[in-house]
Design a protein around this motif. Structure first.
Motif, PDB file in Angstrom:
ATOM      1  N   TYR B  32     -76.328  -8.069  59.189  1.00  0.00           N
ATOM      2  CA  TYR B  32     -77.217  -6.961  58.905  1.00  0.00           C
ATOM      3  C   TYR B  32     -76.312  -5.825  58.418  1.00  0.00           C
ATOM      4  CZ  TYR B  32     -80.735  -9.580  61.446  1.00  0.00           C
ATOM      5  OH  TYR B  32     -81.614 -10.551  61.848  1.00  0.00           O
ATOM      6  N   LEU B  33     -76.561  -5.329  57.224  1.00  0.00           N
ATOM      7  CA  LEU B  33     -75.658  -4.386  56.567  1.00  0.00           C
ATOM      8  C   LEU B  33     -76.344  -3.046  56.329  1.00  0.00           C
ATOM      9  CD1 LEU B  33     -74.283  -7.008  54.073  1.00  0.00           C
ATOM     10  CD2 LEU B  33     -72.915  -5.875  55.834  1.00  0.00           C
ATOM     11  N   LEU B  48     -79.589   3.113  53.296  1.00  0.00           N
ATOM     12  CA  LEU B  48     -80.300   1.867  53.048  1.00  0.00           C
ATOM     13  C   LEU B  48     -79.769   0.791  53.973  1.00  0.00           C
ATOM     14  CD1 LEU B  48     -77.919   0.271  51.353  1.00  0.00           C
ATOM     15  CD2 LEU B  48     -78.885   1.533  49.416  1.00  0.00           C
ATOM     16  N   LYS B  49     -80.509  -0.325  54.028  1.00  0.00           N
ATOM     17  CA  LYS B  49     -80.091  -1.435  54.881  1.00  0.00           C
ATOM     18  C   LYS B  49     -80.514  -2.750  54.244  1.00  0.00           C
ATOM     19  CE  LYS B  49     -84.198  -1.271  57.853  1.00  0.00           C
ATOM     20  NZ  LYS B  49     -84.828   0.023  57.592  1.00  0.00           N
ATOM     21  N   VAL B  57     -81.054  -3.862  47.237  1.00  0.00           N
ATOM     22  CA  VAL B  57     -81.912  -3.009  48.051  1.00  0.00           C
ATOM     23  C   VAL B  57     -81.847  -1.573  47.564  1.00  0.00           C
ATOM     24  CG1 VAL B  57     -81.811  -4.465  50.094  1.00  0.00           C
ATOM     25  CG2 VAL B  57     -80.074  -2.730  49.764  1.00  0.00           C
ATOM     26  N   GLN B  58     -82.980  -0.924  47.624  1.00  0.00           N
ATOM     27  CA  GLN B  58     -83.079   0.468  47.200  1.00  0.00           C
ATOM     28  C   GLN B  58     -83.093   1.362  48.426  1.00  0.00           C
ATOM     29  OE1 GLN B  58     -83.027   1.209  43.928  1.00  0.00           O
ATOM     30  NE2 GLN B  58     -82.937  -0.997  43.500  1.00  0.00           N
ATOM     31  N   ALA B  92     -71.629  -0.281  57.291  1.00  0.00           N
ATOM     32  CA  ALA B  92     -71.677  -0.766  58.666  1.00  0.00           C
ATOM     33  C   ALA B  92     -72.299  -2.148  58.714  1.00  0.00           C
ATOM     34  CB  ALA B  92     -72.459   0.203  59.557  1.00  0.00           C
ATOM     35  N   VAL B  93     -71.928  -2.897  59.750  1.00  0.00           N
ATOM     36  CA  VAL B  93     -72.458  -4.246  59.924  1.00  0.00           C
ATOM     37  C   VAL B  93     -72.869  -4.452  61.369  1.00  0.00           C
ATOM     38  CG1 VAL B  93     -70.164  -5.241  60.396  1.00  0.00           C
ATOM     39  CG2 VAL B  93     -71.986  -6.713  59.544  1.00  0.00           C
ATOM     40  N   SER B  94     -73.928  -5.203  61.553  1.00  0.00           N
ATOM     41  CA  SER B  94     -74.389  -5.557  62.891  1.00  0.00           C
ATOM     42  C   SER B  94     -74.722  -7.040  62.903  1.00  0.00           C
ATOM     43  CB  SER B  94     -75.624  -4.738  63.253  1.00  0.00           C
ATOM     44  OG  SER B  94     -76.233  -5.227  64.434  1.00  0.00           O
ATOM     45  N   ALA B  95     -74.548  -7.647  64.068  1.00  0.00           N
ATOM     46  CA  ALA B  95     -74.806  -9.077  64.152  1.00  0.00           C
ATOM     47  C   ALA B  95     -76.288  -9.387  64.230  1.00  0.00           C
ATOM     48  CB  ALA B  95     -74.098  -9.666  65.370  1.00  0.00           C
TER      49      ALA B  95
END
Lengths: 115, 114
Positions: B32-33, B48-49, B57-58, B92-95
């Motif tokens: 997840y970015l 954004l994500k 992605v916008q 950033a990144v999340s698992a």
């Protein structure tokens, strides 16, 4: 809707003292995360609390601790301050339930200077 | 363990020029970015994500980012930079979409010159 509130915004301490920082999350948010931000290091994860329980912890010494209250407000404490603890401490809150979008909502931070 | 690399610490662009900020991540599964922006004296705000689906992605303020799994990248772009875009940008990144801890890159400071 009020945002994440951190107090105090600025503080100066001397080596060896201890400090407590406070964070009030957005209403309805039950997860609170703490980050340390320093130039050249970016944001370093300290810990995260959800429903008064620490869910995740970063790689910081035991001098750094935190807690969360039943109203989701959180505090972090740093004991025996060192010069290297000078930083901007950021608190972020989020939903951690079916409303979760993954977004962290940040406060403006508490800037700690250790002399 | 997940990690994020932002290779450019400082970038200077002219107002009206295009912008691309680089981000590479390290994570075994589908990450997840996120991209966040921090204006001076303020906290971070989500731009954004990316969780899944369309890899382009916008976001807010005219920003977009493209997820490229083969390159482990999630670069942020804007076609025309405004002076108000001067800020620090964090990838950033999340698992697990925020259910696991979010790991941030070191940040890229953007300077916009007239």
């Amino acid at each position: 809707k009020a945002g994440v509130t951190q107090t105090p915004r600025y503080l100066i301490k001397t080596r060896g003292q201890q400090v407590t920082l406070s964070c009030s999350p957005i209403s309805g948010h039950r997860s609170v995360s703490w980050y340390q931000q320093t130039p050249g290091q970016g944001l370093q994860f300290l810990f995260e609390y959800f429903s008064e329980t620490q869910r995740n912890k970063g790689n910081f010494p035991g001098r750094f601790s935190g807690r969360q209250f039943s109203n989701s407000r959180s505090e972090m404490n740093v004991s025996t301050l060192e010069l290297g603890d000078s930083a901007l401490y950021l608190c972020a809150s989020s939903f951690l339930d079916s409303r979760n979008t993954g977004e962290l909502f940040f406060g403006e931070g508490s800037r700690l200077t250790v002399l | 363990a997940q990690s994020v690399t932002q290779p450019d610490i400082h970038i200077t662009v002219s107002e009206g020029a295009s912008l691309e900020l680089r981000c590479n991540y390290s994570y075994g599964a589908t990450p997840y970015l996120f991209w966040y922006v921090q204006s001076p004296g303020q906290g971070l705000q989500l731009l954004l994500k990316y969780f899944s689906g369309d890899t382009l992605v916008q976001g807010i303020k005219g920003f977009e980012a493209e997820f490229k799994r083969s390159q482990s990248s999630f670069n942020l772009r804007k076609p025309s930079v405004h002076w108000s875009d001067a800020a620090e940008y964090f990838c950033a990144v999340s698992a697990d979409g925020g259910y696991q801890k979010v790991t941030f890159g070191i940040g890229t400071k953007l300077q916009v010159i007239p």
